[in-house]
Design a protein around this motif. Structure first.
Motif: not given
Ligand code: PHE
Length: 342
Positions: A80-96
């Motif tokens: 669960e934590i792994g999934r949460r951390e991954l989506s946080a990482k993806i969100a923070s690295e999102k390119i506009d």
């Protein structure tokens, strides 16, 4: 012992439900606290020693159960934590992708290079090869073999930079004609582009500039072949309506010699500022290769004939792009240069 096991289970449950915001690292540390080699559950296994032999199977079962339960509990949380951390990482690295790009200056091709490339393209389409001779040249190739002996007045047609008595900075790419004919027998069809040097400098002359020589030698070549080839060159380099005019001239290495004019593509031949009202612009020198030049290269002038032409690339660029001063081509001013794109 039983109580101890229950306490551990409760302890784990309480800690985990109190700390729902743990990071993966914190969770791992906690897991080690119980399931690591020296962890509390591992200590239970070691404590089995002190249990009465008849109770061991039952207690052992309980220890095994709590270990299994803890392992499952931690594994579920890890996921669960792994999934949460991954989506946080993806969100923070999102390119506009709709953000405007950073502007990056790109280079452009120099107009003389553009002209050179275009000329090679046009003439290689007619079957010409390219030969590049040396810029430091022997007097022999630049003059003597081209029928300009020492003390010949034609030497003054080009104000030459001598290095020694025998070596000079070539004043014309015609030297390439000799070098080609010395090494290759007809049929010959070659272009010789390159830098040339003359002690001359004003708005239309530069001490270093570029020429492109053309040479064709074969049986039965006449001035008509030259004219036909130049017609095609003029149409391709300028416009489909461009006309070619030959005027008699003099070069020691061609006989007859001609000066070649093109109808002004700026005004269509009506007469304007660029063609100084005449409707024509002089672009090159040419002629039928002089018998003596062929002889100098060991080619029999009774069997073979040829024509040669030589043009200044800066001049072609100035006409083609409407550049008024040759010095603009050598100053390297980016504001000027970036107007030319491939
Ligand atoms: N080499 C001559 C010049 O530089 C041009 C030329 C080349 C003329 C070939 C005739 C034949 O002026």
């Amino acid at each position: 012992m039983k109580e101890q096991i229950e306490n551990i289970r409760r302890e784990i449950e309480e800690t985990l439900s109190a700390r729902t915001d743990m990071t993966g690292k914190e969770l791992y540390a906690l897991k080690m606290e119980y399931l690591g080699k020296t962890g509390k559950i591992s200590a239970l296994s070691k404590g089995m020693r002190d249990v009465a032999p008849e109770d061991r199977p039952a207690v052992g079962k309980l220890v095994g159960e709590v270990r299994q339960w803890a392992e499952k509990r931690f594994a579920a949380l890890e996921e669960e934590i792994g999934r949460r951390e991954l989506s946080a990482k993806i969100a923070s690295e999102k390119i506009d992708v709709t953000m405007p790009a950073k502007f990056r200056e790109t280079g452009s091709v120099h107009p003389v290079t553009l002209v050179r490339r275009e000329l090679i393209d046009i003439f290689s389409g007619m079957g010409f090869d390219v030969f590049e001779g040396p810029e430091i040249e022997k007097d022999y190739y630049n003059f003597q073999a081209l029928n300009i002996p020492a003390d010949h007045p034609a030497r003054d047609m080009q104000d030459t930079f001598f290095i020694t008595e025998d070596f000079l900075l070539r004043s014309q790419t015609s030297s390439g004609q000799i070098r080609v004919m010395e090494n290759k027998k007809p049929p010959i069809k070659v272009l010789s582009p390159g830098r040339v040097y003359r002690s001359d400098s004003d708005a239309t002359h530069s001490p270093m500039f570029h020429q492109m020589e053309g040479l064709v030698v074969d049986k039965g070549i006449t001035l008509n072949d030259l004219k036909g080839m130049l017609d095609e060159f003029a149409r391709r380099m300028f416009t489909g309506e461009t006309k070619v005019r030959l005027r008699p001239s003099y070069f020691p290495f061609t006989e007859p010699s001609v000066e070649v004019d093109l109808s002004c593509s700026a005004c269509g031949g009506k007469g304007c500022r660029i063609c100084k009202g005449t409707g024509w612009i002089e672009v090159l020198g040419a002629g039928v290769v002089n018998r003596r030049v062929l002889e100098n290269c060991g080619i029999d002038p009774d069997v073979y004939t040829g024509f040669a032409f030589g043009m200044g690339l800066e001049r072609i660029a100035m006409i083609k792009y409407g550049i008024g001063d040759i010095r603009l081509l050598f100053e390297g001013d980016v504001r000027f240069l970036k107007q030319f794109k491939d």
